[in-house]
Design a protein around this motif. Structure first.
Motif, PDB file in Angstrom:
ATOM      1  N   ILE A 182       0.828  -1.207   0.000  1.00 47.62           N
ATOM      2  CA  ILE A 182       0.000   0.000   0.000  1.00 47.62           C
ATOM      3  C   ILE A 182       0.866   1.261   0.000  1.00 47.62           C
ATOM      4  O   ILE A 182       1.905   1.309   0.668  1.00 47.62           O
ATOM      5  CB  ILE A 182      -0.941  -0.021   1.232  1.00 47.62           C
ATOM      6  N   PRO A 183       0.463   2.292  -0.758  1.00 46.09           N
ATOM      7  CA  PRO A 183       1.173   3.576  -0.663  1.00 46.09           C
ATOM      8  C   PRO A 183       0.946   4.182   0.719  1.00 46.09           C
ATOM      9  O   PRO A 183      -0.121   4.012   1.312  1.00 46.09           O
ATOM     10  CB  PRO A 183       0.495   4.437  -1.747  1.00 46.09           C
ATOM     11  N   VAL A 184       1.931   4.919   1.214  1.00 41.14           N
ATOM     12  CA  VAL A 184       1.813   5.558   2.525  1.00 41.14           C
ATOM     13  C   VAL A 184       2.107   7.047   2.387  1.00 41.14           C
ATOM     14  O   VAL A 184       3.203   7.442   2.005  1.00 41.14           O
ATOM     15  CB  VAL A 184       2.772   4.920   3.550  1.00 41.14           C
ATOM     16  N   GLY A 185       1.091   7.855   2.681  1.00 45.07           N
ATOM     17  CA  GLY A 185       1.250   9.305   2.694  1.00 45.07           C
ATOM     18  C   GLY A 185       0.961   9.806   4.090  1.00 45.07           C
ATOM     19  O   GLY A 185       1.829   9.866   4.943  1.00 45.07           O
ATOM     20  N   ASN A 186      -0.319  10.123   4.343  1.00 46.63           N
ATOM     21  CA  ASN A 186      -0.715  10.545   5.687  1.00 46.63           C
ATOM     22  C   ASN A 186      -0.890   9.352   6.622  1.00 46.63           C
ATOM     23  O   ASN A 186      -1.115   9.511   7.811  1.00 46.63           O
ATOM     24  CB  ASN A 186      -2.004  11.371   5.624  1.00 46.63           C
ATOM     25  N   MET A 212       1.977  -6.426   6.253  1.00 46.96           N
ATOM     26  CA  MET A 212       1.679  -5.122   5.668  1.00 46.96           C
ATOM     27  C   MET A 212       2.963  -4.507   5.107  1.00 46.96           C
ATOM     28  O   MET A 212       3.953  -4.340   5.832  1.00 46.96           O
ATOM     29  CB  MET A 212       1.068  -4.204   6.719  1.00 46.96           C
ATOM     30  N   LEU A 213       2.943  -4.194   3.819  1.00 41.93           N
ATOM     31  CA  LEU A 213       4.091  -3.626   3.124  1.00 41.93           C
ATOM     32  C   LEU A 213       3.726  -2.213   2.684  1.00 41.93           C
ATOM     33  O   LEU A 213       2.923  -2.023   1.772  1.00 41.93           O
ATOM     34  CB  LEU A 213       4.451  -4.486   1.904  1.00 41.93           C
ATOM     35  N   GLY A 214       4.281  -1.222   3.357  1.00 42.60           N
ATOM     36  CA  GLY A 214       3.970   0.169   3.038  1.00 42.60           C
ATOM     37  C   GLY A 214       5.103   0.833   2.284  1.00 42.60           C
ATOM     38  O   GLY A 214       6.275   0.547   2.528  1.00 42.60           O
ATOM     39  N   PHE A 215       4.733   1.747   1.364  1.00 47.32           N
ATOM     40  CA  PHE A 215       5.760   2.398   0.545  1.00 47.32           C
ATOM     41  C   PHE A 215       5.517   3.902   0.452  1.00 47.32           C
ATOM     42  O   PHE A 215       4.457   4.351   0.026  1.00 47.32           O
ATOM     43  CB  PHE A 215       5.791   1.768  -0.855  1.00 47.32           C
ATOM     44  N   GLN A 216       6.528   4.646   0.880  1.00 44.45           N
ATOM     45  CA  GLN A 216       6.519   6.095   0.771  1.00 44.45           C
ATOM     46  C   GLN A 216       7.374   6.526  -0.414  1.00 44.45           C
ATOM     47  O   GLN A 216       8.228   5.766  -0.880  1.00 44.45           O
ATOM     48  CB  GLN A 216       7.083   6.722   2.052  1.00 44.45           C
ATOM     49  N   ALA A 217       7.124   7.737  -0.894  1.00 44.01           N
ATOM     50  CA  ALA A 217       7.983   8.291  -1.937  1.00 44.01           C
ATOM     51  C   ALA A 217       9.305   8.711  -1.311  1.00 44.01           C
ATOM     52  O   ALA A 217       9.345   9.205  -0.176  1.00 44.01           O
ATOM     53  CB  ALA A 217       7.308   9.489  -2.598  1.00 44.01           C
ATOM     54  N   GLU A 218      10.378   8.507  -2.033  1.00 49.35           N
ATOM     55  CA  GLU A 218      11.726   8.757  -1.504  1.00 49.35           C
ATOM     56  C   GLU A 218      11.900  10.168  -0.957  1.00 49.35           C
ATOM     57  O   GLU A 218      12.548  10.375   0.068  1.00 49.35           O
ATOM     58  CB  GLU A 218      12.737   8.520  -2.635  1.00 49.35           C
ATOM     59  N   GLY A 219      11.302  11.135  -1.642  1.00 48.03           N
ATOM     60  CA  GLY A 219      11.434  12.530  -1.202  1.00 48.03           C
ATOM     61  C   GLY A 219      10.421  12.936  -0.160  1.00 48.03           C
ATOM     62  O   GLY A 219      10.383  14.103   0.260  1.00 48.03           O
ATOM     63  N   ALA A 220       9.579  12.001   0.249  1.00 47.97           N
ATOM     64  CA  ALA A 220       8.553  12.275   1.265  1.00 47.97           C
ATOM     65  C   ALA A 220       8.401  11.023   2.123  1.00 47.97           C
ATOM     66  O   ALA A 220       7.335  10.420   2.176  1.00 47.97           O
ATOM     67  CB  ALA A 220       7.233  12.653   0.604  1.00 47.97           C
ATOM     68  N   ALA A 221       9.481  10.649   2.794  1.00 49.56           N
ATOM     69  CA  ALA A 221       9.510   9.368   3.513  1.00 49.56           C
ATOM     70  C   ALA A 221       9.851   9.546   4.990  1.00 49.56           C
ATOM     71  O   ALA A 221      10.834   8.988   5.490  1.00 49.56           O
ATOM     72  CB  ALA A 221      10.514   8.434   2.844  1.00 49.56           C
ATOM     73  N   PRO A 222       9.048  10.293   5.722  1.00 48.69           N
ATOM     74  CA  PRO A 222       9.378  10.541   7.129  1.00 48.69           C
ATOM     75  C   PRO A 222       9.381   9.288   7.998  1.00 48.69           C
ATOM     76  O   PRO A 222      10.205   9.170   8.907  1.00 48.69           O
ATOM     77  CB  PRO A 222       8.271  11.514   7.573  1.00 48.69           C
ATOM     78  N   LEU A 260       6.881  -4.206   6.683  1.00 43.44           N
ATOM     79  CA  LEU A 260       7.914  -3.182   6.503  1.00 43.44           C
ATOM     80  C   LEU A 260       7.296  -1.923   5.911  1.00 43.44           C
ATOM     81  O   LEU A 260       6.196  -1.949   5.358  1.00 43.44           O
ATOM     82  CB  LEU A 260       9.028  -3.701   5.593  1.00 43.44           C
ATOM     83  N   ILE A 261       8.004  -0.824   6.061  1.00 46.39           N
ATOM     84  CA  ILE A 261       7.692   0.415   5.353  1.00 46.39           C
ATOM     85  C   ILE A 261       8.997   0.909   4.749  1.00 46.39           C
ATOM     86  O   ILE A 261       9.968   1.150   5.475  1.00 46.39           O
ATOM     87  CB  ILE A 261       7.076   1.484   6.276  1.00 46.39           C
TER      88      ILE A 261
END
Length: 365
Positions: A182-186, A212-222, A260-261
């Protein structure tokens, strides 16, 4: 299926006979087999296409409940900060409820398709000179002092509605998937899915839980970095968030599921975005493709093979006995961000208006 997620999953949701059901018949989105990705990765891959919700994103699942409860509590207006999808959904459901919607967006950081939706639904849209995190702080302060219902994912009813997608996946598969990407933003969505899986297991609807496998964008990966990102940057506007509201929930989902995230680059997101369209026939907004980009990365590193081999011989139980499955969540429709699609492909060739010219171009002359 009864119309809308509240009607269908009422027993799992915090509603009662006094709750007005504000719905656009959201939910019941398809779980699409992905043959190309399945061959590439070596595991059955399915795509949960949330872009086929009424306003084109997963946000509708939470918004039906958030707005229904806001009306039940007597609110005459809702407010949200948004990078696009929340604003479109809040505006549409507010129209349905006959109440006002106010949207605060980062100036120049919202895809045109999403902005158009909020505007056509007559939301009051205010752009600020700041990012999403600044917008969220503003609406949080406003709702502390004024009678507007906050409908961002900080609103617990949003999470409650969004968890219904996990129920649908289990109902379609007859089990929980082995992995969910799943994409992870908020981070509200990964939090919601994990909540849904746990509740279904507690009720005996499923026997196992997914990783659960979460993925943030590299430039927005807090979450990956372990600290807020002051100025997040990514072409995937829907996950361009530097300080997620549901940070703790995302970490809980990751840790409890032994998942993982990680982060994926914009180049990897765009490659997955094009792959979905060209190989699977599914058109998504860029942020949606983060889940697929992440799964491809893990596959190249042998992650799924290692997990399949990690259980001791003769002691396989639950998920390990079954054929592995991956469900990738595709959070929004590609028409949310048509400019990105146009930038990613060659422009149409222009020829003379006759049969011969067209046949020559398609190599049938």
């Amino acid at each position: 299926m009864p119309s809308g997620v509240i009607n269908h999953y009422k027993d799992f949701l915090p509603v009662n006979e006094k709750t007005p059901i504000i719905t656009l018949d959201e939910g019941d989105t398809p779980l699409i087999p992905a043959p190309y990705l399945s061959r590439f990765i070596g595991i059955d891959v399915f795509l949960k296409y949330e872009g086929l919700n009424p306003t084109g994103s997963f946000k509708d699942r939470g918004m039906t409940l958030a707005v229904s409860k806001a009306v039940e509590d007597g609110y005459k207006a809702v407010i949200c900060a948004s990078t696009g999808n929340t604003s479109a959904s809040a505006a549409a459901y507010a129209v349905r409820a006959k109440i006002k919607s106010v949207v605060v967006i980062p100036e120049g950081a919202i895809a045109l398709g999403k902005l158009a939706q909020a505007l056509i639904h007559n939301a009051q849209v205010i752009a600020i000179k700041g990012n999403f995190d600044a917008a969220l702080n503003i609406v949080k302060e406003i709702t502390k002092k004024y009678p507007l219902a906050l409908v961002n994912s900080l609103n617990p009813y949003r999470i409650e509605g969004q968890k219904t997608a996990a129920f649908e996946i289990c109902d379609a598969l007859g089990r929980a998937p082995t992995y969910q990407a799943i994409p992870v933003g908020n981070a509200g969505n990964i939090t919601a899915y994990w909540k849904g899986y746990k509740e279904y297991k507690a009720k005996g609807k499923i026997k196992d839980l997914p990783r659960m496998l979460g993925f943030q964008a590299e430039g927005a990966a807090p979450i990956v970095k372990g600290y807020p990102v002051k100025d997040p940057k990514t072409i995937a506007t829907a996950i361009r968030i530097g300080n997620p509201a549901s940070w703790k929930g995302a970490e809980q989902a990751r840790d409890e599921s032994r998942g993982l995230i990680e982060s994926v680059s914009d180049e990897q997101i765009l490659a997955a975005y094009k792959l979905l369209a060209e190989k699977e026939g599914v058109f998504v907004e860029p942020a949606s493709a983060a889940s697929v980009a992440g799964v491809i990365n893990l596959s190249k590193r042998g992650y799924f093979k290692r997990k399949a081999q990690s259980a001791p011989k003769g002691k396989l139980t639950g998920q390990a006995k079954r054929k592995a499955q991956i469900v990738c969540i595709l959070t929004g429709h590609g028409l949310k961000d048509p400019d990105r699609a146009i930038q990613s492909i060659e422009k149409p060739k222009v020829v003379k208006a006759n049969v011969e010219a067209v046949l020559k171009e398609i190599k049938f002359s």
